[in-house]
Scaffold this active site. Structure first.
Site, PDB file in Angstrom:
ATOM      1  N   GLU A 187      56.792 -29.528 -19.880  1.00 34.70           N
ATOM      2  CA  GLU A 187      57.230 -28.569 -18.876  1.00 34.70           C
ATOM      3  C   GLU A 187      57.222 -27.168 -19.479  1.00 34.70           C
ATOM      4  O   GLU A 187      57.804 -26.935 -20.534  1.00 34.70           O
ATOM      5  CB  GLU A 187      58.626 -28.932 -18.369  1.00 34.70           C
ATOM      6  CG  GLU A 187      59.101 -28.051 -17.234  1.00 34.70           C
ATOM      7  CD  GLU A 187      60.384 -28.553 -16.592  1.00 34.70           C
ATOM      8  OE1 GLU A 187      61.006 -27.767 -15.857  1.00 34.70           O
ATOM      9  OE2 GLU A 187      60.764 -29.722 -16.822  1.00 34.70           O
ATOM     10  N   ARG A 188      56.547 -26.249 -18.809  1.00 35.81           N
ATOM     11  CA  ARG A 188      56.355 -24.874 -19.268  1.00 35.81           C
ATOM     12  C   ARG A 188      55.646 -24.836 -20.627  1.00 35.81           C
ATOM     13  O   ARG A 188      55.873 -23.930 -21.427  1.00 35.81           O
ATOM     14  CB  ARG A 188      57.674 -24.109 -19.334  1.00 35.81           C
ATOM     15  CG  ARG A 188      58.513 -24.178 -18.077  1.00 35.81           C
ATOM     16  CD  ARG A 188      57.728 -23.791 -16.841  1.00 35.81           C
ATOM     17  NE  ARG A 188      58.540 -23.882 -15.629  1.00 35.81           N
ATOM     18  CZ  ARG A 188      58.074 -23.785 -14.394  1.00 35.81           C
ATOM     19  NH1 ARG A 188      56.770 -23.628 -14.185  1.00 35.81           N
ATOM     20  NH2 ARG A 188      58.874 -23.856 -13.360  1.00 35.81           N
ATOM     21  N   ASN A 230      65.524 -31.252 -18.959  1.00 29.95           N
ATOM     22  CA  ASN A 230      65.538 -32.043 -17.725  1.00 29.95           C
ATOM     23  C   ASN A 230      65.276 -33.493 -18.129  1.00 29.95           C
ATOM     24  O   ASN A 230      64.190 -34.032 -17.939  1.00 29.95           O
ATOM     25  CB  ASN A 230      64.485 -31.539 -16.747  1.00 29.95           C
ATOM     26  CG  ASN A 230      64.790 -30.142 -16.243  1.00 29.95           C
ATOM     27  OD1 ASN A 230      65.947 -29.808 -16.000  1.00 29.95           O
ATOM     28  ND2 ASN A 230      63.773 -29.311 -16.085  1.00 29.95           N
ATOM     29  N   LYS A 307      71.757 -30.074 -20.431  1.00 31.36           N
ATOM     30  CA  LYS A 307      71.646 -29.234 -19.236  1.00 31.36           C
ATOM     31  C   LYS A 307      72.377 -29.964 -18.125  1.00 31.36           C
ATOM     32  O   LYS A 307      72.000 -31.084 -17.762  1.00 31.36           O
ATOM     33  CB  LYS A 307      70.182 -29.017 -18.865  1.00 31.36           C
ATOM     34  CG  LYS A 307      69.969 -28.236 -17.574  1.00 31.36           C
ATOM     35  CD  LYS A 307      68.486 -28.057 -17.268  1.00 31.36           C
ATOM     36  CE  LYS A 307      68.268 -27.311 -15.963  1.00 31.36           C
ATOM     37  NZ  LYS A 307      66.821 -27.113 -15.665  1.00 31.36           N
ATOM     38  N   GLU A 311      70.152 -26.498 -11.424  1.00 35.43           N
ATOM     39  CA  GLU A 311      68.876 -26.877 -10.821  1.00 35.43           C
ATOM     40  C   GLU A 311      68.841 -28.354 -10.436  1.00 35.43           C
ATOM     41  O   GLU A 311      67.849 -29.048 -10.613  1.00 35.43           O
ATOM     42  CB  GLU A 311      67.717 -26.538 -11.769  1.00 35.43           C
ATOM     43  CG  GLU A 311      67.624 -25.055 -12.078  1.00 35.43           C
ATOM     44  CD  GLU A 311      66.455 -24.689 -12.948  1.00 35.43           C
ATOM     45  OE1 GLU A 311      65.825 -23.657 -12.706  1.00 35.43           O
ATOM     46  OE2 GLU A 311      66.172 -25.459 -13.905  1.00 35.43           O
ATOM     47  N   ARG A 356      72.803 -14.542  -8.327  1.00 34.37           N
ATOM     48  CA  ARG A 356      72.599 -15.686  -9.223  1.00 34.37           C
ATOM     49  C   ARG A 356      72.935 -15.363 -10.680  1.00 34.37           C
ATOM     50  O   ARG A 356      73.451 -16.210 -11.401  1.00 34.37           O
ATOM     51  CB  ARG A 356      71.144 -16.150  -9.100  1.00 34.37           C
ATOM     52  CG  ARG A 356      70.739 -17.193 -10.115  1.00 34.37           C
ATOM     53  CD  ARG A 356      69.339 -17.672  -9.840  1.00 34.37           C
ATOM     54  NE  ARG A 356      68.645 -18.027 -11.058  1.00 34.37           N
ATOM     55  CZ  ARG A 356      67.390 -18.475 -11.097  1.00 34.37           C
ATOM     56  NH1 ARG A 356      66.703 -18.608  -9.981  1.00 34.37           N
ATOM     57  NH2 ARG A 356      66.819 -18.767 -12.247  1.00 34.37           N
ATOM     58  N   ASP A 385      66.255 -15.528 -16.328  1.00 34.39           N
ATOM     59  CA  ASP A 385      65.428 -16.658 -16.771  1.00 34.39           C
ATOM     60  C   ASP A 385      64.186 -16.187 -17.517  1.00 34.39           C
ATOM     61  O   ASP A 385      63.079 -16.275 -16.985  1.00 34.39           O
ATOM     62  CB  ASP A 385      65.020 -17.510 -15.566  1.00 34.39           C
ATOM     63  CG  ASP A 385      64.394 -18.840 -15.965  1.00 34.39           C
ATOM     64  OD1 ASP A 385      64.510 -19.225 -17.144  1.00 34.39           O
ATOM     65  OD2 ASP A 385      63.797 -19.495 -15.094  1.00 34.39           O
ATOM     66  N   GLU A 407      69.332 -18.739 -26.984  1.00 28.71           N
ATOM     67  CA  GLU A 407      68.154 -19.480 -26.552  1.00 28.71           C
ATOM     68  C   GLU A 407      67.066 -18.487 -26.161  1.00 28.71           C
ATOM     69  O   GLU A 407      67.212 -17.744 -25.188  1.00 28.71           O
ATOM     70  CB  GLU A 407      68.470 -20.391 -25.363  1.00 28.71           C
ATOM     71  CG  GLU A 407      67.271 -21.208 -24.892  1.00 28.71           C
ATOM     72  CD  GLU A 407      67.599 -22.136 -23.729  1.00 28.71           C
ATOM     73  OE1 GLU A 407      66.759 -22.252 -22.816  1.00 28.71           O
ATOM     74  OE2 GLU A 407      68.693 -22.733 -23.731  1.00 28.71           O
ATOM     75  N   GLU A 413      56.364 -18.699 -20.346  1.00 25.57           N
ATOM     76  CA  GLU A 413      56.417 -19.127 -18.953  1.00 25.57           C
ATOM     77  C   GLU A 413      56.187 -17.972 -17.983  1.00 25.57           C
ATOM     78  O   GLU A 413      55.541 -18.132 -16.958  1.00 25.57           O
ATOM     79  CB  GLU A 413      57.776 -19.780 -18.695  1.00 25.57           C
ATOM     80  CG  GLU A 413      58.026 -20.216 -17.272  1.00 25.57           C
ATOM     81  CD  GLU A 413      59.401 -20.825 -17.088  1.00 25.57           C
ATOM     82  OE1 GLU A 413      59.752 -21.131 -15.933  1.00 25.57           O
ATOM     83  OE2 GLU A 413      60.140 -20.983 -18.087  1.00 25.57           O
ATOM     84  N   HIS A 541      61.344 -11.378 -11.571  1.00 27.71           N
ATOM     85  CA  HIS A 541      61.205 -12.598 -10.774  1.00 27.71           C
ATOM     86  C   HIS A 541      60.267 -12.398  -9.579  1.00 27.71           C
ATOM     87  O   HIS A 541      60.578 -12.791  -8.455  1.00 27.71           O
ATOM     88  CB  HIS A 541      62.582 -13.060 -10.285  1.00 27.71           C
ATOM     89  CG  HIS A 541      62.663 -14.538 -10.007  1.00 27.71           C
ATOM     90  ND1 HIS A 541      62.155 -15.105  -8.859  1.00 27.71           N
ATOM     91  CD2 HIS A 541      63.199 -15.564 -10.711  1.00 27.71           C
ATOM     92  CE1 HIS A 541      62.377 -16.409  -8.861  1.00 27.71           C
ATOM     93  NE2 HIS A 541      63.002 -16.710  -9.986  1.00 27.71           N
TER      94      HIS A 541
END
Length: 718
Positions: A187-188, A230, A307, A311, A356, A385, A407, A413, A541
């Protein structure tokens, strides 16, 4: 008549053999920054005199690794490795080990204890009347790090005759986070499949794992989270624990511990329970038993990354519990084994929030001081993000009783995937140098991360990896620099990103000043370049939906407003930008007053914190609309300049890698123009103003850009 034919055939064979030999020597990027190419003759003579023989203490697999790396490195740099010896027999011996493993080092009584378990000394000394260089650590891993440091000095042509080096990491946990799934999809990730071949593990351990370990150890990276945040609960079942143990066996001699992302609902998914409530005794018993099982198989297992309640991921809030309740339950399970829990602060609810970016601060600051001692909260560098530019996350400095772990994203990404040349060392440094003002001026994010601001001993920095099965590891050659920069800054967050760029360029390509200076300049400018052609003046974004590839400022609708572009840029005929001052969401109030004022006043963050009219004058004297167009065009022009710079580097780089970088830069210029044209075409529908003089209109109408689809873009989640 036969002789010329035979001679021609022989010449052809010779030419073919030469071509094949040249091809065999062609570089493909696999060697990363550990290429160990020969140094110049005069330099080699000086280095041989300072490394005339190799005295490495016997003992652990880690010291064996250190010896093998020195043999490998010195063989490449000097043409041949120095002879091995059990004790110095001539001037210039290189002595490697610890006081426990080497009586020679013990007899020197070096001041090692203050450097901790990962620190090391490299010092020119006298041993039995002979000149020598000692590489010593309190632990074998420290000695290994010292060996890599010594080789790095030779690779970058530094003198090694009179050394007095004392190094210790300022951050305890220096980890890569692999967002790798069990089916090997990343992922990514933009560098091929996951390097972890779960299907063939534990029986077959790819030789690539060793080179992965070498690369990380050369930077002082001491941990890796093997699976996606995830997470699937299958990662915690016995077969996959055995597979993780096989990887751990390979990485262990290099000082690297393995960690696992834990799915919070595992008690239900694989434990047969009906709840994952962290206060339920059966749930706590499940996690205690699971931790015991893992540590029986992997005795030096590092712990869990989690996590939760983000999401759509399960978490303690599903049961009316707090993040502290969930983290402390897991921490209690791993504490007897010395493990840690890294609890991610990347949280936002499934409802449409007021703003957010405010949610993590709102959820975690009330929990300050309520986490167990072996919990560290992992916080992204910015509150949204991993955007091309964000202000630093307001949590940094806001939880004095709770250690926070940085992090960063190494994978790009939101920065053009693997194709665009973007040196993120400059981004990392910008964040780390940011002043939180939580204990007055100079309370930098770096001081939060290294624990010095509030006196925390548990510290950490994580980088979301872009390591895959591509031969060059990272999808493109310059993306290796982001892995390298992350590791060097994780060891010391105060390092300068320019010095790191120069170091990497010398080791990866050429140490010639005519190469290093322009390439380092290009790298340092590249982050600002991508901001210009993607998200100038604080825009954020506005990328493609889901896959995050390319521009899509028109994205709207769907299940969540805060997954759309229009939610963040809020363009209208009146203006553009997100008001986060007191008249808007007041997200600026989550910072210390001095920090908030500085961030909101910085034009780089204009549209992050303010809603501004199209005709507002900015510092250049232009209107906001004109400035946006100028910035977009400047970004495109800067990529064109990068291409010209790289074209001039051909004499210093092997043909294959030079051509591959050139091809990527051509893609980057084309896509920079795409970003420029699509964004200008869209925002002009609101500004309704002409482009400033000398600036060309978009190549296509807006509808053309909006019609583009990318259903199979790499890195999308599964």
């Amino acid at each position: 008549m036969m002789k010329p034919t035979l001679m021609a055939s022989a010449a052809a064979v010779l030419a073919l053999a030469t071509a094949l030999a040249t091809a065999a020597r062609a570089e493909d990027g696999y060697g990363l920054w550990l290429r160990y190419r020969p140094v110049e003759a005069a330099q080699a003579a000086a280095y041989r005199a300072a490394a005339s023989e190799l005295v490495v203490a016997d003992g652990s697999p880690t010291l064996t690794v250190a010896r093998d790396e020195l043999v490998r490195g010195l063989s490449g740099l000097l043409g041949a490795a120095p002879p091995m010896a059990s004790a110095p027999t001539r001037d210039g011996a290189l002595i490697v080990g610890t006081p426990a493993s080497s009586p020679l080092i013990a007899g020197l009584k070096l001041p090692l204890e203050a450097l901790g378990p990962d620190g090391y000394l490299i010092r020119s000394v006298q041993v039995e009347g002979r000149r020598a260089t000692v590489i010593a650590g309190t632990s074998d891993v420290g000695a290994l790090y010292g060996a890599f440091d010594f080789l790095r000095r030779m690779q970058t042509r530094q003198p090694i005759e009179r050394l007095d080096v004392a190094e210790a990491p300022k951050v305890k946990l220096r980890l890569l986070n692999h967002w790798d799934n069990l089916d090997r999809h990343v992922e990514r990730g933009y560098a091929g499949q996951s390097i972890w071949d779960w299907w063939r593990l534990p029986d077959i351990k790819d030789a690539r794992y060793v080179d992965y370990a070498r690369a990380n150890a050369s930077l002082g990276i001491n941990g890796t989270v093997l699976n996606n945040v995830n997470a699937k609960a299958d990662s915690l079942t016995a077969p996959y624990i055995a597979k993780a143990a096989a990887v751990a066996d390979v990485l262990r001699p290099y000082g690297i511990r393995v960690y696992l992302s834990a799915r919070f609902s595992a008690p239900i998914d694989i434990g047969g329970l009906k709840t994952a409530d962290p206060l339920d005794p059966a749930v706590r018993a499940f996690w205690t038993a699971k931790a015991d099982e893992i540590y029986r198989t992997i005795p030096d297992f590092g712990g869990f990354l989690v996590k939760a309640n983000s999401e759509g991921q399960p978490g303690p809030q599903d049961y009316g519990r707090s993040h502290a309740d969930g983290a402390n339950m897991l921490a209690e399970a791993v504490a007897p084994h010395g493990g840690v829990v890294m609890w991610r602060a990347f949280v936002y609810s499934n409802e449409q929030p007021e703003d957010r970016i405010k949610q993590a601060y709102g959820e975690f600051t009330p929990l300050d001081g309520k986490f167990r001692d072996n919990v560290i909260v992992q916080v992204k560098n910015g509150p949204l993000d991993f955007q091309p530019r964000e202000p630093f996350h307001p949590l940094f400095g806001a939880t004095p009783k709770t250690p926070l772990m940085m992090e960063f994203q190494i994978t790009k990404e939101y920065l053009g995937f693997a194709t665009h040349l973007v040196y993120q060392g400059a981004l990392y440094e910008e964040t780390l140098k940011a002043d939180t003002w939580r204990k007055g001026r100079g309370s930098t994010v770096a001081k939060v991360v290294d624990g010095s601001l509030f006196g925390h001993g548990l510290t950490g920095m994580a980088g979301v990896a872009n390591v895959g099965t591509d031969r060059n590891w990272s999808g493109s050659h310059f993306d290796q620099a982001n892995w390298y920069a992350f590791g060097r800054l994780a060891w010391d967050p105060q390092r300068a990103s320019r010095a790191i760029a120069q170091e990497w360029a010398k080791m990866t390509f050429s140490d010639h000043p005519a190469f290093v200076t322009p390439v380092a300049d290009m790298m340092m400018a590249s982050r600002e370049t991508v901001v210009d052609y993607m998200t100038p003046l604080g825009l954020h974004h506005i990328m493609g939906e889901g896959h995050h590839y390319g521009p899509a400022p028109w994205v709207s609708g769907g299940p969540r407003a805060d997954w759309t572009s229009v939610y963040f840029h809020r363009a209208s005929p009146e203006g553009i930008g997100f008001d986060r001052t007191a008249s808007g969401s007041n997200a600026v109030a989550q910072y210390a007053p001095e920090a908030g004022r500085a961030l909101a006043a910085d034009e780089k963050n204009l549209l992050w914190f303010h809603r501004a009219a199209w005709d507002r004058k900015v510092s250049s004297g232009r209107t906001l609309w004109d400035e946006l167009v100028v910035r977009y065009d400047r970004g495109v022009a800067e990529v064109a300049e990068m291409r010209r710079t790289w074209e001039g580097m051909a004499p210093y780089v092997d043909a294959r890698r030079h051509a591959e970088v050139a091809a990527d830069l051509a893609v980057q210029e084309r896509e920079a123009k795409w970003w420029r044209d699509a964004c200008i075409a869209y925002f002009q529908t609101f500004s309704k103003r002409p482009l400033p003089a000398g600036h060309a209109p978009p190549e296509h109408p807006l509808s053309w850009y909006q019609a583009l689809k990318f259903p199979y873009a790499p890195g999308t989640g599964k």
